[in-house]
Every structure is written in structure tokens, then in C-alpha cells.
Design a protein around this motif. Structure first.
Motif, PDB file in Angstrom:
ATOM      1  N   UNK A  10       3.917  16.829   0.845  1.00 55.16           N
ATOM      2  CA  UNK A  10       5.225  16.531   0.266  1.00 55.16           C
ATOM      3  C   UNK A  10       5.760  15.198   0.781  1.00 55.16           C
ATOM      4  N   UNK A  11       5.520  14.915   2.060  1.00 50.81           N
ATOM      5  CA  UNK A  11       5.942  13.639   2.621  1.00 50.81           C
ATOM      6  C   UNK A  11       5.239  12.472   1.963  1.00 50.81           C
ATOM      7  N   UNK A  12       3.949  12.623   1.693  1.00 53.74           N
ATOM      8  CA  UNK A  12       3.185  11.566   1.013  1.00 53.74           C
ATOM      9  C   UNK A  12       3.726  11.323  -0.388  1.00 53.74           C
ATOM     10  N   UNK A  13       4.023  12.402  -1.117  1.00 55.44           N
ATOM     11  CA  UNK A  13       4.586  12.270  -2.464  1.00 55.44           C
ATOM     12  C   UNK A  13       5.950  11.589  -2.417  1.00 55.44           C
ATOM     13  N   UNK A  14       6.784  11.962  -1.437  1.00 52.60           N
ATOM     14  CA  UNK A  14       8.103  11.360  -1.302  1.00 52.60           C
ATOM     15  C   UNK A  14       8.008   9.867  -1.003  1.00 52.60           C
ATOM     16  N   UNK A  15       7.142   9.500  -0.069  1.00 54.39           N
ATOM     17  CA  UNK A  15       6.960   8.082   0.269  1.00 54.39           C
ATOM     18  C   UNK A  15       6.480   7.300  -0.950  1.00 54.39           C
ATOM     19  N   UNK A  16       5.554   7.877  -1.701  1.00 54.34           N
ATOM     20  CA  UNK A  16       5.057   7.210  -2.914  1.00 54.34           C
ATOM     21  C   UNK A  16       6.199   6.965  -3.896  1.00 54.34           C
ATOM     22  N   UNK A  17       7.068   7.952  -4.082  1.00 51.58           N
ATOM     23  CA  UNK A  17       8.212   7.782  -4.980  1.00 51.58           C
ATOM     24  C   UNK A  17       9.195   6.729  -4.480  1.00 51.58           C
ATOM     25  N   UNK A  18       9.389   6.666  -3.165  1.00 48.04           N
ATOM     26  CA  UNK A  18      10.327   5.692  -2.589  1.00 48.04           C
ATOM     27  C   UNK A  18       9.850   4.257  -2.754  1.00 48.04           C
ATOM     28  N   UNK A  19       8.575   4.068  -3.024  1.00 55.43           N
ATOM     29  CA  UNK A  19       8.067   2.715  -3.260  1.00 55.43           C
ATOM     30  C   UNK A  19       8.705   2.089  -4.494  1.00 55.43           C
ATOM     31  N   UNK A  20       9.315   2.906  -5.334  1.00 54.83           N
ATOM     32  CA  UNK A  20      10.053   2.390  -6.502  1.00 54.83           C
ATOM     33  C   UNK A  20      11.123   1.384  -6.077  1.00 54.83           C
ATOM     34  N   UNK A  29       4.673   3.863  -9.518  1.00 56.20           N
ATOM     35  CA  UNK A  29       4.738   4.616  -8.270  1.00 56.20           C
ATOM     36  C   UNK A  29       5.424   5.974  -8.466  1.00 56.20           C
ATOM     37  N   UNK A  30       6.399   6.022  -9.358  1.00 57.18           N
ATOM     38  CA  UNK A  30       7.051   7.301  -9.663  1.00 57.18           C
ATOM     39  C   UNK A  30       6.062   8.258 -10.325  1.00 57.18           C
ATOM     40  N   UNK A  31       5.243   7.716 -11.240  1.00 60.23           N
ATOM     41  CA  UNK A  31       4.228   8.539 -11.889  1.00 60.23           C
ATOM     42  C   UNK A  31       3.211   9.020 -10.855  1.00 60.23           C
ATOM     43  N   UNK A  32       2.815   8.127  -9.954  1.00 56.94           N
ATOM     44  CA  UNK A  32       1.847   8.496  -8.914  1.00 56.94           C
ATOM     45  C   UNK A  32       2.412   9.586  -8.009  1.00 56.94           C
ATOM     46  N   UNK A  33       3.706   9.507  -7.702  1.00 62.09           N
ATOM     47  CA  UNK A  33       4.337  10.538  -6.872  1.00 62.09           C
ATOM     48  C   UNK A  33       4.313  11.886  -7.582  1.00 62.09           C
ATOM     49  N   UNK A  34       4.622  11.869  -8.872  1.00 64.76           N
ATOM     50  CA  UNK A  34       4.585  13.099  -9.656  1.00 64.76           C
ATOM     51  C   UNK A  34       3.185  13.676  -9.746  1.00 64.76           C
ATOM     52  N   UNK A  35       2.203  12.794  -9.894  1.00 60.44           N
ATOM     53  CA  UNK A  35       0.791  13.205  -9.941  1.00 60.44           C
ATOM     54  C   UNK A  35       0.414  13.928  -8.643  1.00 60.44           C
ATOM     55  N   UNK A  36       0.784  13.339  -7.504  1.00 59.67           N
ATOM     56  CA  UNK A  36       0.494  13.942  -6.200  1.00 59.67           C
ATOM     57  C   UNK A  36       1.107  15.332  -6.095  1.00 59.67           C
ATOM     58  N   UNK A  37       2.363  15.430  -6.480  1.00 58.98           N
ATOM     59  CA  UNK A  37       3.085  16.693  -6.345  1.00 58.98           C
ATOM     60  C   UNK A  37       2.518  17.775  -7.251  1.00 58.98           C
ATOM     61  N   UNK A  38       2.316  17.449  -8.525  1.00 57.96           N
ATOM     62  CA  UNK A  38       1.882  18.452  -9.511  1.00 57.96           C
ATOM     63  C   UNK A  38       0.500  19.016  -9.171  1.00 57.96           C
ATOM     64  N   UNK A  39      -0.459  18.128  -8.884  1.00 55.74           N
ATOM     65  CA  UNK A  39      -1.835  18.600  -8.700  1.00 55.74           C
ATOM     66  C   UNK A  39      -2.105  19.154  -7.303  1.00 55.74           C
TER      67      UNK A  39
END
Length: 461
Positions: free
Chosen positions: A109-119, A210-220
Motif C-alpha cells: 500500500x505504501x508503494x502504491x501511495x508513493x507512486x500516486x504522489x509522484x503526480x 503515475x496515477x494509473x500506475x498507482x491504481x494498477x499496483x493497488x488493483x492487482x
């Protein structure tokens, strides 16, 4: 670590297994699919953030200043040191407490959050430090979650299926990265006006990706996070060891490994060397294609996509071979093949017969990438089969640490080989670029030679 545990490991976690009579049940259970999808999910950070998209964006001197490239190296180097320091102790703590689900969920979850914050890292020298911090912190979270993830394989796969399961997960990681890259390239990065009206103004196309990548991480990664459960606390495990106590126990475990089964120690050392060579193949593969073989930028991208697809498919297929002949044999076959094809890339760099330099690189360079994934997957399989039961997290933590310890080797040998080649031939550094592949080949060869003394585990009778 007890002698009894080590003997149990020899009996139950073995390197090679026989083919069972009759029809085998499928190794690809729901648990395995959930586990494999985490690798597919992790491609968002591994491929998109750190390799193909965000790191390239962050090091653009026009957007973030001339120092961005060198500062990125410092930030990732610092993150790598922290991972090397904490990985084995973290793995040990997970083994002791049994809280593998908790740790994996929090770090994922932390990795997904950091990826989203790159926005929020818009083109501005003042935002460079935000990008560097998030990228370094994300790497720490991602690498620590990988330690726990790798250790789980012994719980979700039978000993006779570990090769196939490992190859399945690693192959999904390769293919998932390319699928997501193509989606982002078509939807946001390439067109002047992408999906949802996104343009490149103010770096919005990369930031939206990066938002799409964060969603990808979270969903899968959700299937594994939902299905994974913590284990009971290890019997006899001490509570509240603290940092100093944890390291004392870690060093005691390493000393005991050396006394009782040096094969594990030799494997950790040798695999660290050849794994850095594997990283060098993909790190410098695109550079070589452009600098030494005349590939245009578009051709480099096409080659990169082909290389990752080939590696992904080969990894899944080689997983079956791993279960039949053992991980040690797969590693040796793969390393020998990479040394051979890497040497052919060098010797025929100027073309041979009807083959142009580009054709040479397409044939032999792509052949080399066939064996990268199988080596990585078989290394995970080998370690999973020889790790003492109940200490998988600690062993995979040491695996991460040793890999980090020599991560300078392939880059150093690559640049040194070019310098030596230029000095010997009288060519300019630019025209001696093809010598770089010899540096990577040498690292792979050293890793192969140092791996040969590692003994195979006895077959199950």
C-alpha cells in the motif's frame, strides 16, 4: 537456526524432484494466481516508475536542472544502502513474529501511495527533491515487500512445483510491465492529446501515468493482500529483541550457516555477482543498441518491448524445466548461454555475412535476453528449496543484501571495458561502445565460475 531445522530443510525443501506417476494436480491454484498477480502489479513500480517512464522524466535537465541525473544516482544509492541494511533484519523479524501479511500489505500500500504522489512532481527544479525523496522511499518500500513476497513461495507451492510457480510469477512481472507501458504510451505519453484530454503541458502526461500506475499496483495486488494470512509467532522466538539484538542474532545465524551448510553462503555470494550481470543486460541493453549498433529511439523501444516479452515467456516455460532438472542446472545452462550470446554480440558487432550490425544485435542480443528471466526465477527457486524452514524471510533478506552489496560491479565493468577497448584499439570512446558488452559478460562469467562449487540438493526418492 538449529541443526534439526537444517536437516529438515534437506529432507523437505529439495533442489530436484522426480516426475510423479499419473496426472499431477495443477500447481496453479488460487493462492498461486493471487501470488503471481502481485508480480504483475509490481511491474508498475519496477518498470514504469524506476526504469522506463518516471526516472527518465525526472532526469530531464530541461525540466529539473543539470544536476538531476547525478542526484538521482545518489538518492537511489542511498535507498539501496538502507535496503541492504534492513532487509535481513526485516526478514528475520517477519519469520519471528509471523506477521508476513501485515508487512506485505503495509509496504505494498505504501508503494502504491508513493507512486500516486509522484503526480505532484511537476517540472520545476524546486520539485526535484520531492521526486527524489519519493523515488528513494518507494524503492525502500518495494524492495522490502519483495523480501516478504519471495519468502511466501515455500508456503503456496509444493516442492515439486516451486520452479513452475516461480517462473509463472516472474514471467507475469515481465509481461505486466510491457502491457502497462503500452497502455500508458498509447493513452498518455505518445499522443499530443491523450485520454481525458491530457497533454504534455507541465508534465501532465507523465504525472497522470503515475496515477494509473498507482491504481494498477493497488488493483492487482489486492488478491494477495486479501488472501494472505499471518502465521503464528515462531515457537521460542524472543520478543522485543531491538536493533542490536536482531543484528546479533543475524550474525549468529550467518556463522551457523557457514558451519553447517556453506552451500547457502556460496550461493548468496555467487548469485549476487551474476544477478548484477543480469541487471547489466537490461540496464545497458538499450544504451548498446543506440550507441554501438545504430538503433533509433523508436527502434530501441521496440527492441526493449521484444526483449521483455521474450524474457517473460521464456521464464514461464523454463519454470517447467526447473522442476524437471533442478534450479542449479537451469542457472548453469542460462549463464553459459548468456556468456556465449554476449560474446557473439561483441565479435560480430560490425556485422557478419549478410547480417548488418542491427541484425546481429536483434538475433544475438535478443537470444541473450531469453535467459535473463529464467536465471532470476531459478535463483529464487534454488534459495526457496534450501532455506531452513521458518527462516525463509531472513534468508531472502540476506539474498537482497548480498545483491545490493555488489550492485556497482556491472556498471563499473561496462565502463572499464569501453575505456580499455578504446585504449587498445585507438578508437574513440564512442566508437568503442561495443566493448561494453564484454564487461557485462565478464561479470556473468565470474558469477558462473563462483556458482559451480554450489552443490545441488539430493533428489527425492
Amino acid at each position: 537456526m538449529s541443526t534439526q531445522d537444517s536437516s529438515n530443510a534437506s529432507a523437505s525443501s529439495l533442489e530436484t524432484v522426480p516426475t510423479k506417476a499419473g496426472k499431477e494436480p495443477s500447481p496453479f491454484t488460487k493462492k498461486v494466481w493471487a501470488w503471481g498477480l502481485w508480480d504483475w502489479a509490481s511491474a508498475a513500480f519496477n518498470a514504469i516508475v524506476t526504469t522506463f517512464v518516471f526516472s527518465v522524466y525526472l532526469t530531464n535537465a530541461k525540466l529539473f536542472g543539470e544536476a538531476a541525473n547525478s542526484l538521482l544516482g545518489v538518492a537511489l544509492g542511498f535507498a539501496g544502502v538502507l535496503v541492504a541494511v534492513i532487509a535481513p533484519v526485516l526478514g528475520q523479524a517477519v519469520d519471528r513474529s509471523g506477521k508476513r501479511a501485515t508487512v506485505l500489505t503495509m509496504t505494498t500500500l505504501g508503494t502504491a501511495l508513493v507512486t500516486g504522489l509522484l503526480y505532484f512532481v511537476s517540472p520545476n527544479e524546486g520539485r526535484l527533491w520531492l521526486g527524489l525523496f519519493l523515488l528513494a522511499f518507494g524503492n525502500i518500500l518495494f524492495e522490502t515487500s519483495s523480501v516478504v513476497y519471495n519468502a511466501i513461495i515455500t508456503d503456496i507451492a509444493k516442492p515439486e512445483h516451486v520452479g513452475r510457480v516461480s517462473g509463472f510469477g516472474w514471467g507475469l512481472g515481465y509481461i505486466g510491465g510491457i502491457v502497462l507501458l503500452l497502455i500508458l504510451f498509447v493513452g498518455f505519453i505518445s499522443p499530443d492529446v491523450g485520454w481525458f484530454g491530457v497533454t504534455s503541458e507541465n508534465g501532465l502526461n507523465i504525472r497522470a501515468a503515475m496515477l494509473v500506475a498507482a491504481g494498477w499496483t493497488l488493483v492487482f495486488s489486492l488478491p494477495l493482500m486479501i488472501s494472505l494470512r499471518n502465521k503464528p509467532r515462531k515457537e521460542g522466538a524472543e520478543k522485543g529483541l531491538g536493533i542490536v539484538g536482531s543484528y546479533k542474532q543475524l550474525f549468529a545465524s550467518i556463522a551457523q550457516l557457514w558451519r553447517e551448510d556453506r552451500s547457502i553462503v556460496w550461493f548468496l555470494i555467487s548469485s549476487a555477482i551474476y544477478r548484477d550481470g543480469l541487471a547489466g543486460v537490461f540496464t545497458f541493453g538499450a544504451v548498446l543498441a543506440s550507441a554501438a549498433f545504430g538503433f533509433e529511439s523508436g527502434e530501441v523501444i521496440i527492441f526493449g518491448i521484444a526483449a521483455n516479452l521474450v524474457a517473460g515467456i521464456a521464464t514461464i516455460l523454463f519454470g517447467w524445466l526447473d522442476d524437471k532438472i533442478g534450479a542449479r542446472a537451469v542457472i548453469i545452462i542460462s549463464l553459459v548461454s548468456m556468456v556465449l550470446f554476449g560474446s557473439l554480440v561483441f565479435f560480430f558487432a560490425g556485422g557478419v555475412g549478410p547480417l548488418s550490425p542491427k541484425a546481429v544485435y536483434w538475433i544475438f542480443g535478443l537470444s541473450l535476453t531469453v535467459f535473463v528471466g529464467p536465471t532470476q526465477s531459478a535463483s529464487r527457486t534454488f534459495l526457496a528449496r534450501i532455506a531452513p524452514p521458518g527462516e525463509e524471510g531472513e534468508i531472502f533478506g540476506l539474498y537482497a543484501t548480498t545483491g545490493r552489496a555488489v550492485s556497482f560491479l556491472a556498471p563499473f565493468m561496462y565502463s572499464t571495458a569501453i575505456s580499455v577497448g578504446a585504449a587498445v584499439t585507438g578508437l574513440t570512446l564512442a566508437k568503442a561502445a561495443h566493448f561494453g558488452i564484454l564487461g557485462v559478460v565478464l561479470v556473468l562469467l565470474i558469477g558462473l565460475i563462483s556458482f559451480l562449487p554450489v552443490k545441488a540438493q539430493p533428489k527425492v526418492k
